[in-house]
Enzyme design. Structure first.
Site, PDB file in Angstrom:
ATOM      1  N   CYS A  16       1.014  -0.898  -0.359  1.00 18.03           N
ATOM      2  CA  CYS A  16      -0.307  -0.058   0.104  1.00 18.03           C
ATOM      3  C   CYS A  16       0.886   1.472  -0.108  1.00 18.03           C
ATOM      4  O   CYS A  16       1.957   1.550   0.607  1.00 18.03           O
ATOM      5  CB  CYS A  16      -0.966   0.214   0.721  1.00 18.03           C
ATOM      6  SG  CYS A  16       0.192   0.373   2.780  1.00 18.03           S
ATOM      7  N   PHE A  18       2.881   4.423   1.756  1.00 18.75           N
ATOM      8  CA  PHE A  18       3.823   4.527   2.835  1.00 18.75           C
ATOM      9  C   PHE A  18       3.843   3.515   3.303  1.00 18.75           C
ATOM     10  O   PHE A  18       4.161   3.458   4.661  1.00 18.75           O
ATOM     11  CB  PHE A  18       2.749   5.665   4.062  1.00 18.75           C
ATOM     12  CG  PHE A  18       1.597   6.629   3.172  1.00 18.75           C
ATOM     13  CD1 PHE A  18       2.270   7.887   2.355  1.00 18.75           C
ATOM     14  CD2 PHE A  18       0.898   6.691   2.809  1.00 18.75           C
ATOM     15  CE1 PHE A  18       1.593   8.953   1.900  1.00 18.75           C
ATOM     16  CE2 PHE A  18      -0.220   7.669   1.891  1.00 18.75           C
ATOM     17  CZ  PHE A  18       1.220   8.806   2.057  1.00 18.75           C
ATOM     18  N   ALA A  19       4.145   2.498   2.369  1.00 19.62           N
ATOM     19  CA  ALA A  19       4.957   1.357   2.879  1.00 19.62           C
ATOM     20  C   ALA A  19       6.309   1.008   3.302  1.00 19.62           C
ATOM     21  O   ALA A  19       6.925   0.188   3.364  1.00 19.62           O
ATOM     22  CB  ALA A  19       3.863   0.297   1.984  1.00 19.62           C
ATOM     23  N   GLU A  95       6.054   2.453  -9.844  1.00 18.99           N
ATOM     24  CA  GLU A  95       4.565   2.507 -10.360  1.00 18.99           C
ATOM     25  C   GLU A  95       3.948   2.332 -10.912  1.00 18.99           C
ATOM     26  O   GLU A  95       2.857   2.810 -12.331  1.00 18.99           O
ATOM     27  CB  GLU A  95       4.578   4.386 -10.099  1.00 18.99           C
ATOM     28  CG  GLU A  95       4.405   5.117  -9.098  1.00 18.99           C
ATOM     29  CD  GLU A  95       4.117   4.890  -8.110  1.00 18.99           C
ATOM     30  OE1 GLU A  95       2.962   4.334  -8.012  1.00 18.99           O
ATOM     31  OE2 GLU A  95       4.690   5.660  -6.928  1.00 18.99           O
ATOM     32  N   GLN A  97       2.283  -0.250 -11.660  1.00 13.60           N
ATOM     33  CA  GLN A  97       0.004   0.243 -11.544  1.00 13.60           C
ATOM     34  C   GLN A  97       0.131   0.762 -12.411  1.00 13.60           C
ATOM     35  O   GLN A  97      -1.350   0.106 -13.344  1.00 13.60           O
ATOM     36  CB  GLN A  97      -0.102  -0.334 -10.914  1.00 13.60           C
ATOM     37  CG  GLN A  97      -0.349   0.918  -9.964  1.00 13.60           C
ATOM     38  CD  GLN A  97       1.009   1.785  -9.200  1.00 13.60           C
ATOM     39  OE1 GLN A  97       2.078   0.409  -8.821  1.00 13.60           O
ATOM     40  NE2 GLN A  97       0.581   2.654  -8.694  1.00 13.60           N
ATOM     41  N   GLY A 180      -0.953  11.522  -6.202  1.00 16.57           N
ATOM     42  CA  GLY A 180      -1.466  12.493  -5.038  1.00 16.57           C
ATOM     43  C   GLY A 180      -0.276  11.409  -3.665  1.00 16.57           C
ATOM     44  O   GLY A 180       0.340  10.326  -3.899  1.00 16.57           O
ATOM     45  N   TYR A 185      -4.388  10.662   0.818  1.00 20.91           N
ATOM     46  CA  TYR A 185      -4.328   9.259   1.088  1.00 20.91           C
ATOM     47  C   TYR A 185      -3.763   9.123   2.542  1.00 20.91           C
ATOM     48  O   TYR A 185      -2.640   9.718   3.013  1.00 20.91           O
ATOM     49  CB  TYR A 185      -3.292   8.663   0.055  1.00 20.91           C
ATOM     50  CG  TYR A 185      -4.049   8.372  -1.396  1.00 20.91           C
ATOM     51  CD1 TYR A 185      -5.006   7.325  -1.740  1.00 20.91           C
ATOM     52  CD2 TYR A 185      -3.627   9.201  -2.746  1.00 20.91           C
ATOM     53  CE1 TYR A 185      -5.522   7.177  -2.947  1.00 20.91           C
ATOM     54  CE2 TYR A 185      -3.919   9.280  -3.726  1.00 20.91           C
ATOM     55  CZ  TYR A 185      -4.949   7.974  -4.165  1.00 20.91           C
ATOM     56  OH  TYR A 185      -5.719   8.236  -5.120  1.00 20.91           O
ATOM     57  N   CYS A 189      -5.400  -0.353   7.939  1.00 26.29           N
ATOM     58  CA  CYS A 189      -4.997  -2.304   7.875  1.00 26.29           C
ATOM     59  C   CYS A 189      -7.168  -2.628   7.735  1.00 26.29           C
ATOM     60  O   CYS A 189      -7.547  -1.435   7.664  1.00 26.29           O
ATOM     61  CB  CYS A 189      -5.429  -2.459   9.556  1.00 26.29           C
ATOM     62  SG  CYS A 189      -6.483  -1.966  10.211  1.00 26.29           S
TER      63      CYS A 189
END
Length: 197
Positions: A16, A18-19, A95, A97, A180, A185, A189
């Site tokens: 996700c 900020f991982a 990126e 995806q 963004g 964002y 969890c």
């Protein structure tokens, strides 16, 4: 005898927002450079959050990159075909995806031609549904790392990307792609991730 740096492979860093995907992506590129591999880094033109010609972490660490139109990932092959790139050993795509689905065949082709391929990207959209490109790359990869973040609501391991619009959770029908960072964002969890119907 198997030598990781002489054979082609695909390596995926997923998770996700900020991982720490981009931090890990850059760390692995630097590692390849330490192994005397010539690496070309690519990113989609749609990602201009921090810089246009660099891949940049949320903390500001960066590495030079070549921008590619997300609908024309075959540009990677054209750039690799140039004389000055004949000694490139590795290709890194951030990126991933966001690219057209034909990038999957391109990355597979590169790995089959003994190129080391590293890609990083979101495995799920803000609805917690799989990105098509990531779903196709993951089973083809030799190495997969899934990273998690910290849920901003409860502090648990976050595996979902929560989109926020005007201070509220986004609805299911909002556009899938919206570039963004912290302003749009959050990491959440499973329990605290919400998509308005």
């Amino acid at each position: 005898m198997y030598n990781r740096y002489n054979d082609g492979w695909i390596e995926v860093i997923a998770g996700c927002m900020f991982a720490g995907k981009t931090e890990e992506f850059i760390r692995r590129i630097i590692r390849l450079q330490y192994a005397n591999r010539k690496v070309l880094v690519f990113k989609p033109t749609i990602d201009v959050r921090y810089a246009t010609t660099k891949v940049v972490t949320h903390k500001g660490v960066s590495i030079q990159a070549i921008m590619i139109d997300r609908n024309q990932p075959e540009e990677i092959l054209k750039i690799l075909a140039k004389k000055e790139n004949k000694n490139v050993n590795a290709i890194a795509v951030d990126e991933v995806q966001f690219f057209h689905k034909n990038i999957v065949e391109i990355l597979d082709q590169l790995a089959n031609n003994n190129k080391q391929v590293i890609v990083a990207g979101l495995d799920q959209d803000f609805r917690a549904e799989p990105f098509e490109v990531m779903s196709a790359i993951l089973p083809r990869a030799e190495f997969v790392t899934k990273l998690d973040a910290i849920c901003v609501v409860c502090g648990a391991a976050a595996t979902r990307t929560q989109r926020i619009i005007n201070g509220k959770e986004a609805s299911y029908n909002d556009p899938i792609i919206e570039i963004g960072a912290q302003e749009k964002y959050e990491a959440r969890c499973r329990k605290d991730h919400k998509v308005l119907k």
